[in-house]
Design a protein around this motif. Structure first.
Motif, short mmCIF file in Angstrom:
data_model
loop_
_atom_site.label_atom_id
_atom_site.label_comp_id
_atom_site.label_asym_id
_atom_site.label_seq_id
_atom_site.Cartn_x
_atom_site.Cartn_y
_atom_site.Cartn_z
N HIS A 181 -1.14 8.65 -10.12
CA HIS A 181 -0.39 9.71 -10.80
C HIS A 181 0.19 10.70 -9.80
CE1 HIS A 181 -1.79 8.44 -14.76
NE2 HIS A 181 -2.95 8.18 -14.17
N PRO A 182 1.31 11.37 -10.09
CA PRO A 182 2.07 11.26 -11.34
C PRO A 182 3.01 10.06 -11.36
CG PRO A 182 3.10 12.86 -9.91
CD PRO A 182 1.86 12.40 -9.20
N GLN A 183 3.42 9.69 -12.56
CA GLN A 183 4.29 8.51 -12.72
C GLN A 183 5.66 8.74 -12.08
OE1 GLN A 183 4.53 7.09 -16.81
NE2 GLN A 183 6.36 5.89 -16.27
N VAL A 184 6.12 10.02 -12.12
CA VAL A 184 7.36 10.36 -11.41
C VAL A 184 7.05 11.54 -10.49
CG1 VAL A 184 9.78 11.03 -11.62
CG2 VAL A 184 8.73 9.67 -13.43
N ILE A 192 7.78 -0.07 -12.61
CA ILE A 192 7.50 -0.17 -14.05
C ILE A 192 6.49 -1.28 -14.37
CG2 ILE A 192 9.44 -1.68 -14.64
CD1 ILE A 192 8.60 1.47 -16.64
N VAL A 193 6.52 -2.34 -13.56
CA VAL A 193 5.62 -3.48 -13.82
C VAL A 193 4.14 -3.05 -13.78
CG1 VAL A 193 5.67 -4.20 -11.37
CG2 VAL A 193 4.97 -5.85 -13.11
N LEU A 194 3.85 -2.03 -12.97
CA LEU A 194 2.45 -1.58 -12.83
C LEU A 194 1.96 -0.86 -14.08
CD1 LEU A 194 2.48 -0.37 -9.11
CD2 LEU A 194 1.69 -2.57 -10.02
N LEU A 195 2.91 -0.42 -14.92
CA LEU A 195 2.55 0.28 -16.16
C LEU A 195 2.52 -0.67 -17.34
CD1 LEU A 195 5.06 3.25 -15.67
CD2 LEU A 195 2.71 3.10 -14.83
N SER A 196 2.87 -1.93 -17.12
CA SER A 196 3.09 -2.88 -18.22
C SER A 196 1.80 -3.34 -18.88
CB SER A 196 3.84 -4.11 -17.67
OG SER A 196 2.98 -4.84 -16.80
N GLY A 197 0.68 -3.28 -18.13
CA GLY A 197 -0.57 -3.84 -18.67
C GLY A 197 -0.60 -5.35 -18.60
N TRP A 205 3.55 -9.51 -8.75
CA TRP A 205 4.31 -8.47 -8.04
C TRP A 205 3.59 -8.06 -6.75
CZ3 TRP A 205 3.30 -3.43 -6.55
CH2 TRP A 205 4.41 -2.65 -6.19
N ARG A 206 2.29 -7.88 -6.86
CA ARG A 206 1.50 -7.46 -5.69
C ARG A 206 1.50 -8.53 -4.60
NH1 ARG A 206 -3.60 -4.39 -8.70
NH2 ARG A 206 -2.57 -2.34 -8.70
N ARG A 207 1.35 -9.76 -4.99
CA ARG A 207 1.35 -10.89 -4.04
C ARG A 207 2.70 -10.94 -3.31
NH1 ARG A 207 -1.97 -14.61 -1.44
NH2 ARG A 207 -0.68 -16.37 -0.86
N GLU A 208 3.77 -10.82 -4.07
CA GLU A 208 5.13 -10.82 -3.53
C GLU A 208 5.31 -9.68 -2.52
OE1 GLU A 208 7.97 -12.62 -4.39
OE2 GLU A 208 9.50 -11.31 -3.49
N ARG A 209 4.86 -8.48 -2.90
CA ARG A 209 5.01 -7.32 -2.01
C ARG A 209 4.15 -7.45 -0.76
NH1 ARG A 209 8.10 -3.02 -3.43
NH2 ARG A 209 9.52 -3.70 -5.07
N SER A 210 2.96 -8.02 -0.91
CA SER A 210 2.10 -8.27 0.25
C SER A 210 2.80 -9.18 1.24
CB SER A 210 0.79 -8.94 -0.18
OG SER A 210 -0.13 -7.99 -0.60
#
Ligand code: 6GU
Length: 243
Positions: A181-184, A192-197, A205-210
């Motif tokens: 937090h904060p979100q913005v 946004i993907v991290l807020l998707s649940g 997404w995390r694997r790709e970014r790693s």
């Protein structure tokens, strides 16, 4: 685990070992760390620990007698690994840390000045370790780094908030970006993907970014990393600017 450290600068350890995970491991009696002042093991009136190098040259060399006296007193009759911290040592990587974390005891010798008498290396020390390709003024900061890396591997050293296997250099990839937090913040949004649940999407997404972060910052690590054929193909297809 018991760690004995032989140093000319015992005060350098009081701060680092009195905080955070090392402190907690000491408090929980997972590790017992004893600091020994090399000067206490001299036999002469002036407590001399160093002398001029035979053959000439700049700087001073640590004499053998105090180092042998210190290590022999510390070891007693036990067989204990004796590790010299020196820029000439083998590089401290996570595999080396894991090896050291399996030891019951170890003695660390902090090198200083232009080095230590070669007979210490040949007849007292069982291992030599460096923490990287740069020169420190002494082995003390390297010993602190080594102790931190080893102690956090001991079962029970980390709280529930962290896991020893979760970070970088275990998967062979650098860690993915993290947000809280904060979100913005100042207009900068959390992806946004991290807020998707959607946990599958988040893991993807995390694997790709790693992988992309490793490609950019530490391409040397990718050679040993475990990658799927698909991931290898994606990497080859990255624009050369990133490679
Ligand atoms: Cl272990 N000692 C010193 N003096 N410099 C270093 C090192 C150790 N590791 C990297 N640089």
């Amino acid at each position: 685990m018991r760690i004995d450290i032989v140093t000319l600068f015992p005060d350098m350890f009081s701060g680092p070992f009195a905080e955070s995970i090392i402190k907690r491991a000491i408090d929980r009696q997972l590790v017992n760390i004893a600091i020994h002042n090399l000067r206490d093991y001299t036999a002469d009136k002036h407590h001399v620990v160093d002398d001029y190098p035979y053959g000439g040259g700049p700087g001073m060399v640590l004499k053998p007698e105090p180092l042998f006296a210190a290590v022999e007193a510390i070891k007693g009759e036990e067989e204990v690994p004796v590790i010299l911290l020196t820029p000439q040592g083998r590089l401290l990587r996570q595999e080396v840390v894991d090896e050291l974390a399996s030891y019951e005891r170890m003695v660390l010798i902090c090198g200083h000045y232009e080095g230590v008498d070669e007979r210490v290396r040949e007849h007292l020390v069982s291992d030599e370790i460096s923490i990287g390709d740069y020169v420190l003024s002494g082995g003390e900061p390297a010993a602190i780094v080594l102790v931190d890396a080893v102690v956090r591997q001991l079962p029970g050293a980390l709280g529930s908030e962290a896991s020893a296997s979760g970070g970088s250099h275990v998967t062979g990839l650098l860690q993915h970006p993290q947000y809280t937090h904060p979100q913005v913040y100042r207009g900068w949004e959390v992806p946004i993907v991290l807020l998707s649940g959607n946990h599958a999407q988040i893991a993807k997404w995390r694997r790709e970014r790693s992988i992309m972060r490793t490609l950019r910052q530490r391409p040397d690590l990718l050679e040993k990393a475990e990658l799927t054929p698909e991931e290898k193909r994606r990497i080859r297809e990255q624009p050369v600017k990133l490679r």
